[in-house]
Design a protein around this motif. Sequence first.
Motif, mmCIF file in Angstrom:
data_model
loop_
_atom_site.group_PDB
_atom_site.id
_atom_site.type_symbol
_atom_site.label_atom_id
_atom_site.label_comp_id
_atom_site.label_asym_id
_atom_site.label_seq_id
_atom_site.Cartn_x
_atom_site.Cartn_y
_atom_site.Cartn_z
ATOM 1 N N LEU A 42 0.797 -1.225 0.000
ATOM 2 C CA LEU A 42 0.000 0.000 0.000
ATOM 3 C C LEU A 42 0.828 1.272 0.000
ATOM 4 O O LEU A 42 0.297 2.352 -0.249
ATOM 5 N N TRP A 43 2.112 1.175 0.307
ATOM 6 C CA TRP A 43 2.951 2.379 0.320
ATOM 7 C C TRP A 43 4.409 1.999 0.083
ATOM 8 O O TRP A 43 4.811 0.863 0.307
ATOM 9 N N THR A 44 5.148 2.960 -0.411
ATOM 10 C CA THR A 44 6.589 2.786 -0.595
ATOM 11 C C THR A 44 7.245 4.155 -0.618
ATOM 12 O O THR A 44 6.610 5.153 -0.950
ATOM 13 N N THR A 45 8.506 4.195 -0.236
ATOM 14 C CA THR A 45 9.281 5.424 -0.371
ATOM 15 C C THR A 45 9.910 5.429 -1.754
ATOM 16 O O THR A 45 9.977 4.397 -2.415
ATOM 17 N N ASP A 46 10.376 6.581 -2.177
ATOM 18 C CA ASP A 46 11.250 6.615 -3.335
ATOM 19 C C ASP A 46 12.538 5.915 -2.929
ATOM 20 O O ASP A 46 12.773 5.648 -1.742
ATOM 21 N N THR A 47 13.408 5.650 -3.870
ATOM 22 C CA THR A 47 14.714 5.089 -3.533
ATOM 23 C C THR A 47 15.473 6.118 -2.706
ATOM 24 O O THR A 47 15.546 7.293 -3.074
ATOM 25 N N ILE A 48 16.012 5.664 -1.592
ATOM 26 C CA ILE A 48 16.752 6.529 -0.673
ATOM 27 C C ILE A 48 18.242 6.254 -0.891
ATOM 28 O O ILE A 48 18.708 5.141 -0.642
ATOM 29 N N ALA A 49 18.973 7.238 -1.358
ATOM 30 C CA ALA A 49 20.411 7.070 -1.593
ATOM 31 C C ALA A 49 21.126 6.826 -0.262
ATOM 32 O O ALA A 49 20.613 7.164 0.811
ATOM 33 N N ALA A 50 22.323 6.263 -0.339
ATOM 34 C CA ALA A 50 23.139 6.085 0.865
ATOM 35 C C ALA A 50 23.368 7.451 1.505
ATOM 36 O O ALA A 50 23.594 8.443 0.819
#
Length: 103
Positions: A58-66
């Motif tokens: 139902l939800w996700t973050t964008d890709t989070i860089a290191a």
Amino acid sequence: MFFGSVSFTADTALSEEHIVIILASAYFPEHIDVQIGDTVRFINESGQAHAVSGSEGLWTTDTIAARAEATVHFQPEMAGRFHGWSDRLIEGRLDLTRAPLIN
């Protein structure tokens, strides 16, 4: 589906920020008790890009860089397990708690 930083109307005077650190093989802390309107800040210390998703899809973050972070505003449909992939599947949990009664 929710993607990225999700924002909903809530009483921000009573909201709380929770921090989850993304490690190479775990989330810390692994379990958080949250209320509607709280924010959860995911800080990526894993050394590689990472996305966090609700296990129900139902939800996700964008890709989070290191060394970067992403913030989500908690809503009831986000309660339950969340996960992401590093060298293996890692999981955590957001549990919905009841707000204290205010006189």
